[in-house]
Design an enzyme around this catalytic site. Sequence first.
Site, PDB file in Angstrom:
ATOM      1  N   HIS A  18       0.519  -1.378   0.203  1.00 30.67           N
ATOM      2  CA  HIS A  18      -0.139   0.196  -0.130  1.00 30.67           C
ATOM      3  C   HIS A  18       0.900   1.328   0.139  1.00 30.67           C
ATOM      4  CE1 HIS A  18      -2.601  -2.509   2.676  1.00 30.67           C
ATOM      5  NE2 HIS A  18      -3.434  -2.371   1.167  1.00 30.67           N
ATOM      6  N   LYS A  42     -16.177  -8.442   5.920  1.00 33.08           N
ATOM      7  CA  LYS A  42     -16.172  -9.534   6.419  1.00 33.08           C
ATOM      8  C   LYS A  42     -14.885  -8.701   7.337  1.00 33.08           C
ATOM      9  CE  LYS A  42     -11.317 -11.028   4.704  1.00 33.08           C
ATOM     10  NZ  LYS A  42     -10.957 -10.783   3.263  1.00 33.08           N
ATOM     11  N   ARG A  91      -2.173  -6.575  -9.009  1.00 33.60           N
ATOM     12  CA  ARG A  91      -0.675  -7.239  -8.277  1.00 33.60           C
ATOM     13  C   ARG A  91      -1.027  -8.689  -9.362  1.00 33.60           C
ATOM     14  NH1 ARG A  91      -2.896  -7.105  -2.604  1.00 33.60           N
ATOM     15  NH2 ARG A  91      -4.581  -8.187  -3.750  1.00 33.60           N
ATOM     16  N   SER A 129      -2.272  -7.796   2.856  1.00 29.21           N
ATOM     17  CA  SER A 129      -2.747  -7.414   4.232  1.00 29.21           C
ATOM     18  C   SER A 129      -3.686  -8.612   4.547  1.00 29.21           C
ATOM     19  CB  SER A 129      -3.570  -6.347   4.193  1.00 29.21           C
ATOM     20  OG  SER A 129      -3.619  -5.480   3.940  1.00 29.21           O
TER      21      SER A 129
END
Length: 166
Positions: A18, A42, A91, A129
């Site tokens: 990030h 979530k 990515r 993450s």
Amino acid sequence: MTRLAVYPGSFDPITRGHEDLIRRGLAIADRVVVAVATQMSKEPLFTLEERVDLVKTVFGRTPRLEVRRFDGLLMDFAQALGAQMVVRGLRYVSDFEYEYQMALMNRKLAPEIETLFLVPAFDLTYLSSSLVREVARFGGNVRGLVHPAVSRALTAKFRSTHRSRR
Ligand code: PNS
């Protein structure tokens, strides 16, 4: 005209990936607003306050950079700020479908705002993450993957989680 980019995400927690994207955003826009999502599909590991504070800690007082929380539609938030673009990182191929769908839907909602896909640094491509949380959860070393303040926050979080389960 000030070119404003919004960089949205969950940042649960912010990673070196990030950080790389934020710096790339600052290189192409006059201002970057890091937009931390309030609502997530979530349950996040870190609270909204913790996620926002970690981004602020990592970047300190970086000129042209602001950290904000947002809820509701990203495009409503970006329009209210007068942003011209939304930055997202791409990515790997698996990111593509979701990101492409989201970009098209966002364009439908706000045709004047462009989505810019930026490619992270080579050595950060396979970083996420969720992987960082997984490694930290089981006591693995996340050095180099996150800022030291984030690493400390992960250690503290899992220590308190383990303690509260006892
Ligand atoms: O870090 P993430 O989880 O990939 O971030 C996803 C996020 C928060 C940017 C995305 O879910 C989002 O924009 N949520 C806000 C609600 C919204 O606008 N949804 C419509 C997108 S088509």
